[in-house]
Write a protein that holds these residues in place. Structure first.
Motif, PDB file in Angstrom:
ATOM      1  N   TYR A 170      35.160  48.935  27.165  1.00  0.00           N
ATOM      2  CA  TYR A 170      33.874  48.857  27.867  1.00  0.00           C
ATOM      3  C   TYR A 170      33.975  49.423  29.277  1.00  0.00           C
ATOM      4  CZ  TYR A 170      29.733  47.075  30.164  1.00  0.00           C
ATOM      5  OH  TYR A 170      28.575  47.002  30.898  1.00  0.00           O
ATOM      6  N   LEU A 171      35.040  49.057  29.989  1.00  0.00           N
ATOM      7  CA  LEU A 171      35.192  49.487  31.371  1.00  0.00           C
ATOM      8  C   LEU A 171      35.638  50.938  31.484  1.00  0.00           C
ATOM      9  CD1 LEU A 171      36.950  46.312  32.822  1.00  0.00           C
ATOM     10  CD2 LEU A 171      34.567  47.002  33.180  1.00  0.00           C
ATOM     11  N   GLY A 172      36.187  51.502  30.409  1.00  0.00           N
ATOM     12  CA  GLY A 172      36.674  52.872  30.464  1.00  0.00           C
ATOM     13  C   GLY A 172      37.969  53.002  31.240  1.00  0.00           C
ATOM     14  N   VAL A 173      38.885  52.041  31.049  1.00  0.00           N
ATOM     15  CA  VAL A 173      40.183  52.051  31.737  1.00  0.00           C
ATOM     16  C   VAL A 173      41.292  51.969  30.687  1.00  0.00           C
ATOM     17  CG1 VAL A 173      39.233  51.024  33.825  1.00  0.00           C
ATOM     18  CG2 VAL A 173      40.176  49.527  32.040  1.00  0.00           C
ATOM     19  N   PRO A 174      42.529  52.375  31.048  1.00  0.00           N
ATOM     20  CA  PRO A 174      43.600  52.424  30.035  1.00  0.00           C
ATOM     21  C   PRO A 174      44.000  51.054  29.491  1.00  0.00           C
ATOM     22  CG  PRO A 174      44.166  53.764  31.960  1.00  0.00           C
ATOM     23  CD  PRO A 174      42.949  52.972  32.327  1.00  0.00           C
ATOM     24  N   HIS A 175      44.223  50.087  30.385  1.00  0.00           N
ATOM     25  CA  HIS A 175      44.702  48.770  29.963  1.00  0.00           C
ATOM     26  C   HIS A 175      44.174  47.709  30.920  1.00  0.00           C
ATOM     27  CE1 HIS A 175      47.705  50.548  27.223  1.00  0.00           C
ATOM     28  NE2 HIS A 175      47.945  51.415  28.204  1.00  0.00           N
ATOM     29  N   VAL A 176      43.958  46.510  30.391  1.00  0.00           N
ATOM     30  CA  VAL A 176      43.693  45.358  31.252  1.00  0.00           C
ATOM     31  C   VAL A 176      44.616  44.217  30.835  1.00  0.00           C
ATOM     32  CG1 VAL A 176      41.287  45.930  31.740  1.00  0.00           C
ATOM     33  CG2 VAL A 176      41.819  44.465  29.799  1.00  0.00           C
ATOM     34  N   ILE A 206      35.166  52.849  38.742  1.00  0.00           N
ATOM     35  CA  ILE A 206      35.720  52.719  40.090  1.00  0.00           C
ATOM     36  C   ILE A 206      37.077  52.010  40.038  1.00  0.00           C
ATOM     37  CG2 ILE A 206      34.699  50.479  40.683  1.00  0.00           C
ATOM     38  CD1 ILE A 206      34.806  53.612  42.918  1.00  0.00           C
ATOM     39  N   LEU A 207      37.348  51.345  38.935  1.00  0.00           N
ATOM     40  CA  LEU A 207      38.581  50.571  38.799  1.00  0.00           C
ATOM     41  C   LEU A 207      39.810  51.450  38.558  1.00  0.00           C
ATOM     42  CD1 LEU A 207      37.118  47.818  36.455  1.00  0.00           C
ATOM     43  CD2 LEU A 207      37.371  47.704  38.939  1.00  0.00           C
ATOM     44  N   ARG A 208      39.616  52.730  38.346  1.00  0.00           N
ATOM     45  CA  ARG A 208      40.757  53.612  38.088  1.00  0.00           C
ATOM     46  C   ARG A 208      41.480  54.008  39.373  1.00  0.00           C
ATOM     47  NH1 ARG A 208      36.501  56.910  38.798  1.00  0.00           N
ATOM     48  NH2 ARG A 208      36.856  59.007  39.667  1.00  0.00           N
ATOM     49  N   HIS A 209      40.906  53.709  40.526  1.00  0.00           N
ATOM     50  CA  HIS A 209      41.482  54.119  41.800  1.00  0.00           C
ATOM     51  C   HIS A 209      42.566  53.142  42.253  1.00  0.00           C
ATOM     52  CE1 HIS A 209      38.637  57.377  42.475  1.00  0.00           C
ATOM     53  NE2 HIS A 209      37.694  56.578  42.019  1.00  0.00           N
ATOM     54  N   GLY A 210      43.492  53.653  43.082  1.00  0.00           N
ATOM     55  CA  GLY A 210      44.566  52.837  43.606  1.00  0.00           C
ATOM     56  C   GLY A 210      45.670  52.630  42.584  1.00  0.00           C
ATOM     57  N   ASP A 211      46.694  51.874  42.978  1.00  0.00           N
ATOM     58  CA  ASP A 211      47.788  51.554  42.060  1.00  0.00           C
ATOM     59  C   ASP A 211      47.367  50.497  41.054  1.00  0.00           C
ATOM     60  OD1 ASP A 211      50.404  52.948  43.196  1.00  0.00           O
ATOM     61  OD2 ASP A 211      49.239  52.251  44.909  1.00  0.00           O
ATOM     62  N   LEU A 212      46.616  49.492  41.519  1.00  0.00           N
ATOM     63  CA  LEU A 212      46.108  48.432  40.657  1.00  0.00           C
ATOM     64  C   LEU A 212      44.745  47.983  41.183  1.00  0.00           C
ATOM     65  CD1 LEU A 212      49.338  46.236  40.308  1.00  0.00           C
ATOM     66  CD2 LEU A 212      48.380  47.716  38.534  1.00  0.00           C
ATOM     67  N   SER A 213      43.886  47.511  40.285  1.00  0.00           N
ATOM     68  CA  SER A 213      42.609  46.904  40.663  1.00  0.00           C
ATOM     69  C   SER A 213      42.510  45.538  40.000  1.00  0.00           C
ATOM     70  CB  SER A 213      41.421  47.768  40.228  1.00  0.00           C
ATOM     71  OG  SER A 213      41.284  48.916  41.031  1.00  0.00           O
ATOM     72  N   VAL A 214      41.941  44.582  40.728  1.00  0.00           N
ATOM     73  CA  VAL A 214      41.863  43.199  40.232  1.00  0.00           C
ATOM     74  C   VAL A 214      40.395  42.779  40.141  1.00  0.00           C
ATOM     75  CG1 VAL A 214      42.448  40.801  40.709  1.00  0.00           C
ATOM     76  CG2 VAL A 214      44.120  42.609  41.174  1.00  0.00           C
ATOM     77  N   LEU A 215      40.018  42.265  38.978  1.00  0.00           N
ATOM     78  CA  LEU A 215      38.661  41.794  38.709  1.00  0.00           C
ATOM     79  C   LEU A 215      38.604  40.268  38.707  1.00  0.00           C
ATOM     80  CD1 LEU A 215      37.744  44.177  35.772  1.00  0.00           C
ATOM     81  CD2 LEU A 215      36.473  44.032  37.923  1.00  0.00           C
ATOM     82  N   SER A 216      37.417  39.736  39.023  1.00  0.00           N
ATOM     83  CA  SER A 216      37.162  38.303  38.915  1.00  0.00           C
ATOM     84  C   SER A 216      36.092  38.043  37.874  1.00  0.00           C
ATOM     85  CB  SER A 216      36.692  37.743  40.257  1.00  0.00           C
ATOM     86  OG  SER A 216      36.277  36.394  40.112  1.00  0.00           O
ATOM     87  N   PHE A 217      36.335  37.038  37.030  1.00  0.00           N
ATOM     88  CA  PHE A 217      35.337  36.583  36.055  1.00  0.00           C
ATOM     89  C   PHE A 217      34.909  35.146  36.370  1.00  0.00           C
ATOM     90  CE2 PHE A 217      38.063  39.342  33.065  1.00  0.00           C
ATOM     91  CZ  PHE A 217      37.483  40.508  33.548  1.00  0.00           C
ATOM     92  N   ALA A 249      41.341  39.683  35.807  1.00  0.00           N
ATOM     93  CA  ALA A 249      42.106  40.701  35.097  1.00  0.00           C
ATOM     94  C   ALA A 249      42.687  41.692  36.099  1.00  0.00           C
ATOM     95  CB  ALA A 249      41.236  41.437  34.084  1.00  0.00           C
ATOM     96  N   ILE A 250      43.801  42.293  35.712  1.00  0.00           N
ATOM     97  CA  ILE A 250      44.367  43.424  36.444  1.00  0.00           C
ATOM     98  C   ILE A 250      44.182  44.668  35.584  1.00  0.00           C
ATOM     99  CG2 ILE A 250      46.438  44.459  37.447  1.00  0.00           C
ATOM    100  CD1 ILE A 250      47.545  41.677  37.916  1.00  0.00           C
ATOM    101  N   VAL A 251      43.617  45.699  36.172  1.00  0.00           N
ATOM    102  CA  VAL A 251      43.503  46.989  35.496  1.00  0.00           C
ATOM    103  C   VAL A 251      44.825  47.728  35.691  1.00  0.00           C
ATOM    104  CG1 VAL A 251      42.289  49.198  35.439  1.00  0.00           C
ATOM    105  CG2 VAL A 251      41.013  47.075  35.811  1.00  0.00           C
ATOM    106  N   CYS A 252      45.455  48.074  34.583  1.00  0.00           N
ATOM    107  CA  CYS A 252      46.804  48.666  34.607  1.00  0.00           C
ATOM    108  C   CYS A 252      46.723  50.143  34.226  1.00  0.00           C
ATOM    109  CB  CYS A 252      47.721  47.935  33.637  1.00  0.00           C
ATOM    110  SG  CYS A 252      47.790  46.147  33.878  1.00  0.00           S
ATOM    111  N   PRO A 253      47.428  51.014  34.943  1.00  0.00           N
ATOM    112  CA  PRO A 253      47.325  52.451  34.669  1.00  0.00           C
ATOM    113  C   PRO A 253      48.073  52.897  33.418  1.00  0.00           C
ATOM    114  CG  PRO A 253      48.914  52.060  36.419  1.00  0.00           C
ATOM    115  CD  PRO A 253      48.290  50.736  36.112  1.00  0.00           C
ATOM    116  N   ASP A 254      49.050  52.119  32.961  1.00  0.00           N
ATOM    117  CA  ASP A 254      49.835  52.535  31.794  1.00  0.00           C
ATOM    118  C   ASP A 254      50.416  51.302  31.107  1.00  0.00           C
ATOM    119  OD1 ASP A 254      52.324  51.842  33.210  1.00  0.00           O
ATOM    120  OD2 ASP A 254      51.964  53.688  34.347  1.00  0.00           O
ATOM    121  N   LYS A 294      51.469  47.334  32.365  1.00  0.00           N
ATOM    122  CA  LYS A 294      50.856  46.171  31.704  1.00  0.00           C
ATOM    123  C   LYS A 294      51.926  45.243  31.134  1.00  0.00           C
ATOM    124  CE  LYS A 294      48.033  44.754  27.778  1.00  0.00           C
ATOM    125  NZ  LYS A 294      47.887  43.387  28.302  1.00  0.00           N
ATOM    126  N   ASP A 295      52.971  45.803  30.549  1.00  0.00           N
ATOM    127  CA  ASP A 295      54.035  44.975  30.003  1.00  0.00           C
ATOM    128  C   ASP A 295      54.709  44.152  31.100  1.00  0.00           C
ATOM    129  OD1 ASP A 295      55.945  44.297  27.729  1.00  0.00           O
ATOM    130  OD2 ASP A 295      57.339  45.187  29.177  1.00  0.00           O
TER     131      ASP A 295
END
Length: 427
Positions: free
Chosen positions: A104-110, A225-236, A249-254, A258-259
């Motif tokens: 949904y967010l269009g990012v590689p991993h969360v 917008i979450l693809r920018h930076g080394d990591l992005s952190v979301l709040s639910f 959640a943390i948006v992870c680039p690879d 994520k592991d």
């Protein structure tokens, strides 16, 4: 109104057109009520409809109200969890939610978390940061608290007067030999100057961790917008546009990152008997993940309704002397998570007086973000906390007021808020 970029839909995940009451019966919720949507849209088209003072609404009006999907749709998911007896530790709801959320967010991993503050602490740990981190004083205290829990020193830099996000020039001026990273906040869901901050980071060899607590679903011209930076952190959290009761959640680039993060949020475990790092317990439960899966069916409708309320406020408040509505910062898709106004010279009363007037009538606005983080006693002693170094942030904190906005907010309440702001002294 700002342009919107629609997200692709999963054909198998059809969204109900109407939402029922909490028990699955009764009248439809205003969220997907076509009549309410039209009344809001009409109010946005004709500001005169918003300048009348309607009959008082029964009960208080809060700055936000969590959206909850139909309980009748949640109950079967709870039954499945009950029957499986898998409550946490990466169960099937957790796995499916991570996959669907990333899509949904269009990012590689969360990587899902029990809350965003824990996620921030883990993000900083994952990057192995030490020393100083340049950050904003204009945010919720969790931004700096996460740095302090990680043994890092926050260094406050001033913000841009138009967006109220970190000013890249101020960030660069705050860098010292001990600086290792930048932690900006996409305040109110409006994107930071990501290119400007990235340029500063490249010049000085710094990491960037975005506190994106407000920025669920926000996109710029090129994507999330979450693809920018080394990591992005979301709040639910329950107060956010998208909630799972509590969560983050943390948006992870690879997959490698994520592991690493998945291990850190599970005590540092790498298998049954091996512990490879000083982790903590940051896992999201199956109950929260199940709610997240259900919320994804409704989030576009919730944001659409917020957009209409945003437009209605802008129409009704236009032209009021001394009052300024905060604009976006170039987002291609906004999430309308807050509706902040700045109360300045020329308005009949000061910001705090307006806050008291509205509160006396049962309208609970919030002064996000007053006081500044740097004003709190645990940070006030830092050299960078001196208000003379933070003139824009200090002025914003003294003038800001966030008005009620949430999907079920009725047009009569929007009209009531506007009418009182237009005539705070009741003349």
């Amino acid at each position: 109104m700002r342009a919107r970029v629609k997200q692709p839909k999963d054909p198998a995940d059809s969204r109900p057109r109407r939402r029922r009451g909490p028990d699955g019966a009764g009248p439809p919720s205003p969220l997907l009520d076509d009549a309410l949507a039209e009344r809001l849209a009409a109010a946005a088209r004709d500001p005169a409809l918003l300048r009348t003072d309607p009959a008082p609404r029964t009960g208080p009006v809060y700055v936000t109200q969590p959206f909850l999907p139909p309980f009748a749709e949640f109950a079967p998911m709870l039954r499945e969890i009950w029957d499986r007896k898998v409550l946490t530790n990466g169960g099937p709801c957790h796995a499916e939610f991570e996959e669907r959320l990333a899509a949904y967010l269009g990012v590689p991993h969360v990587a899902l978390f029990n809350n965003a503050t824990t996620a921030l602490v883990v993000a900083l740990r994952a990057l192995g940061l030490t020393g100083e981190v340049v950050t904003t004083p204009y945010s919720f205290v969790a931004t700096s608290h996460a740095l302090t829990w990680g043994g890092l020193t926050p260094v406050f830099a001033d913000i841009d007067p138009r967006t109220l996000n970190l000013d890249p020039a101020a960030v660069e001026a705050a860098i010292t030999p001990r600086t290792r990273a930048i932690m900006p906040v996409h305040c109110y869901g409006h994107p930071c100057d990501v290119e400007g901050l990235a340029a500063v980071a490249r010049r000085h060899g710094l990491r960037i961790v975005y506190d994106a607590a407000h920025a669920f679903g926000v996109r710029d011209a090129a994507g999330s917008i979450l693809r920018h930076g080394d990591l992005s952190v979301l709040s639910f959290h329950a107060t956010k546009v998208f909630n799972t009761f509590e969560g983050g959640a943390i948006v992870c680039p690879d997959a490698r990152r994520k592991d690493q993060i998945d291990k850190l949020k599970n005590f540092g475990h790498d298998g049954e008997t091996s512990v490879i790092d000083v982790g903590l317990n940051g896992k999201m439960s199956e109950f929260n993940a199940a709610l997240g899966l259900l919320q994804l069916r409704y989030i576009d409708s919730a944001i659409d309704r917020r957009a209409v309320i945003d437009a209605a406020y802008r129409a009704g408040l236009a032209g009021i002397a001394g009052l300024a509505c905060l604009d976006g910062s170039g987002e291609a898709r906004a999430n309308f998570s807050y509706f902040p106004v700045l109360v300045g010279p020329g308005y009949p009363v000061a910001r705090d007086a307006l806050w008291e007037i509205l509160k006396a009538e049962g309208i609970h606005t919030r002064r996000y973000f007053h006081p500044l983080i740097s004003d709190h006693p645990m940070y006030a002693g830092l050299p960078s906390a001196d208000r003379s170094r933070l003139p824009v942030a200090s002025q914003a904190a003294d003038r800001i007021l966030c008005l009620p906005i949430y999907p079920d907010l009725e047009p009569e309440v929007v009209a009531r808020v506007i009418a009182r702001i237009a005539d705070p002294l009741g003349r």
